[in-house]
Design an enzyme around this catalytic site. Structure first.
Site, PDB file in Angstrom:
ATOM      1  N   ARG A  87      54.318 -24.997 -25.502  1.00 28.25           N
ATOM      2  CA  ARG A  87      52.950 -25.392 -25.191  1.00 28.25           C
ATOM      3  C   ARG A  87      52.491 -24.668 -23.927  1.00 28.25           C
ATOM      4  O   ARG A  87      53.130 -24.777 -22.879  1.00 28.25           O
ATOM      5  CB  ARG A  87      52.853 -26.909 -24.969  1.00 28.25           C
ATOM      6  CG  ARG A  87      53.239 -27.733 -26.192  1.00 28.25           C
ATOM      7  CD  ARG A  87      52.156 -27.687 -27.243  1.00 28.25           C
ATOM      8  NE  ARG A  87      52.469 -28.514 -28.399  1.00 28.25           N
ATOM      9  CZ  ARG A  87      52.887 -28.044 -29.569  1.00 28.25           C
ATOM     10  NH1 ARG A  87      53.061 -26.732 -29.725  1.00 28.25           N
ATOM     11  NH2 ARG A  87      53.136 -28.867 -30.572  1.00 28.25           N
ATOM     12  N   GLU A  88      51.421 -23.917 -24.028  1.00 26.29           N
ATOM     13  CA  GLU A  88      50.824 -23.250 -22.875  1.00 26.29           C
ATOM     14  C   GLU A  88      49.525 -23.968 -22.527  1.00 26.29           C
ATOM     15  O   GLU A  88      48.722 -24.285 -23.404  1.00 26.29           O
ATOM     16  CB  GLU A  88      50.549 -21.778 -23.175  1.00 26.29           C
ATOM     17  CG  GLU A  88      51.809 -20.963 -23.389  1.00 26.29           C
ATOM     18  CD  GLU A  88      51.524 -19.492 -23.616  1.00 26.29           C
ATOM     19  OE1 GLU A  88      52.438 -18.677 -23.427  1.00 26.29           O
ATOM     20  OE2 GLU A  88      50.381 -19.155 -23.978  1.00 26.29           O
ATOM     21  N   GLY A 130      43.056 -29.412 -25.770  1.00 25.90           N
ATOM     22  CA  GLY A 130      44.015 -28.537 -26.435  1.00 25.90           C
ATOM     23  C   GLY A 130      44.728 -27.580 -25.512  1.00 25.90           C
ATOM     24  O   GLY A 130      45.807 -27.085 -25.841  1.00 25.90           O
ATOM     25  N   GLU A 142      30.190 -20.820  -0.322  1.00 23.00           N
ATOM     26  CA  GLU A 142      30.050 -19.367  -0.270  1.00 23.00           C
ATOM     27  C   GLU A 142      30.239 -18.779  -1.661  1.00 23.00           C
ATOM     28  O   GLU A 142      31.196 -19.122  -2.375  1.00 23.00           O
ATOM     29  CB  GLU A 142      31.077 -18.772   0.702  1.00 23.00           C
ATOM     30  CG  GLU A 142      30.946 -17.271   0.880  1.00 23.00           C
ATOM     31  CD  GLU A 142      31.948 -16.698   1.870  1.00 23.00           C
ATOM     32  OE1 GLU A 142      31.991 -15.468   2.015  1.00 23.00           O
ATOM     33  OE2 GLU A 142      32.691 -17.505   2.487  1.00 23.00           O
ATOM     34  N   GLU A 176      25.264 -29.455  -3.548  1.00 27.50           N
ATOM     35  CA  GLU A 176      24.624 -28.613  -4.555  1.00 27.50           C
ATOM     36  C   GLU A 176      23.124 -28.841  -4.662  1.00 27.50           C
ATOM     37  O   GLU A 176      22.375 -27.905  -4.971  1.00 27.50           O
ATOM     38  CB  GLU A 176      25.273 -28.832  -5.919  1.00 27.50           C
ATOM     39  CG  GLU A 176      26.710 -28.351  -5.992  1.00 27.50           C
ATOM     40  CD  GLU A 176      27.258 -28.357  -7.408  1.00 27.50           C
ATOM     41  OE1 GLU A 176      26.560 -28.858  -8.314  1.00 27.50           O
ATOM     42  OE2 GLU A 176      28.375 -27.860  -7.597  1.00 27.50           O
ATOM     43  N   ALA A 179      27.887 -31.065 -10.819  1.00 31.24           N
ATOM     44  CA  ALA A 179      29.307 -31.346 -11.032  1.00 31.24           C
ATOM     45  C   ALA A 179      30.131 -30.514 -10.068  1.00 31.24           C
ATOM     46  O   ALA A 179      29.648 -29.541  -9.492  1.00 31.24           O
ATOM     47  CB  ALA A 179      29.708 -31.041 -12.475  1.00 31.24           C
TER      48      ALA A 179
END
Length: 205
Positions: free
Chosen positions: A50-51, A128, A151, A109, A89
């Site tokens: 699994r990666e 996934g 920045e 933001e 976000a």
């Protein structure tokens, strides 16, 4: 919003689905992301690889202006090569709680502080291949100050109505998954199907 019914008759035993980590390898360490490769044992005893990407987690803020419109951003996202319409976000700093992160990101933001906050839920956007989770926060009682972008960060801040966002979703102009999930919570709240657990937070300092 109630918990969804399980596909079985109520049994919550998932041992027959679980994979067990046998070994883990750090393939690459980036500025704040890791790429790992694990060897796992499958439920039937066989082994597989699994990666995945290790992400510190993030928050998203559905910030409501006094006139009912929402605070939105337009930001170019390099991986998809597109300027996206999004709710504000940002990622969690080490040791930072979700509310503190939401307050910090909204101010940095957009320049807004909020007096009232409520946690809507958590989403896992890319199950996934990444550990990323995003806490979804609602914010009201906004006051405008000065924003402080990081920045190398460039984004536009604007206001849009719920109807405009719904139209952009159906037109395919708004495709950001977290923002679409935020819209779901907003719609449930405004329809009276779910009530946020609001908490007042000082807006000074």
């Amino acid at each position: 919003m109630g918990s969804p019914a399980l596909p079985s008759d109520g049994a919550q035993d998932d041992a027959h689905l679980r994979e067990t980590c046998l070994s883990t390898e750090l393939v690459e360490q980036g500025k704040f992301l890791q790429w790992r490769r694990d060897r796992v044992q499958l439920p039937d005893g066989r082994e597989a690889v699994r990666e995945y990407v290790v992400h510190p987690g993030a928050v998203m803020i559905v910030a409501v202006l006094p006139d009912g419109r929402l605070v939105m951003e337009r930001q170019f996202r390099y991986p998809v090569g597109m300027t996206m319409i999004e709710f504000p976000a940002g990622k969690l700093d080490p040791g930072e709680g979700g509310l503190a992160c939401a307050q910090r990101e909204l101010l940095e933001e957009t320049g807004y502080r909020a007096q009232r906050w409520a946690k809507a839920g958590v989403m896992h956007p890319v199950i996934g291949y990444a550990t990323e989770f995003i806490e979804i926060w609602l914010a009201e009682g906004l006051t405008l100050e000065e924003r402080h972008l990081d920045e190398g960060e460039f984004l536009d801040v604007f206001a849009a109505s719920q109807q405009e966002l719904e139209d952009w979703m159906t037109q395919g102009r708004l495709t950001d998954a977290k923002t679409i999930v935020g819209m779901m919570w907003l719609q449930q709240w405004r329809a009276g199907a779910w009530q946020p657990d609001w908490q007042d937070v000082a807006t000074t300092g």
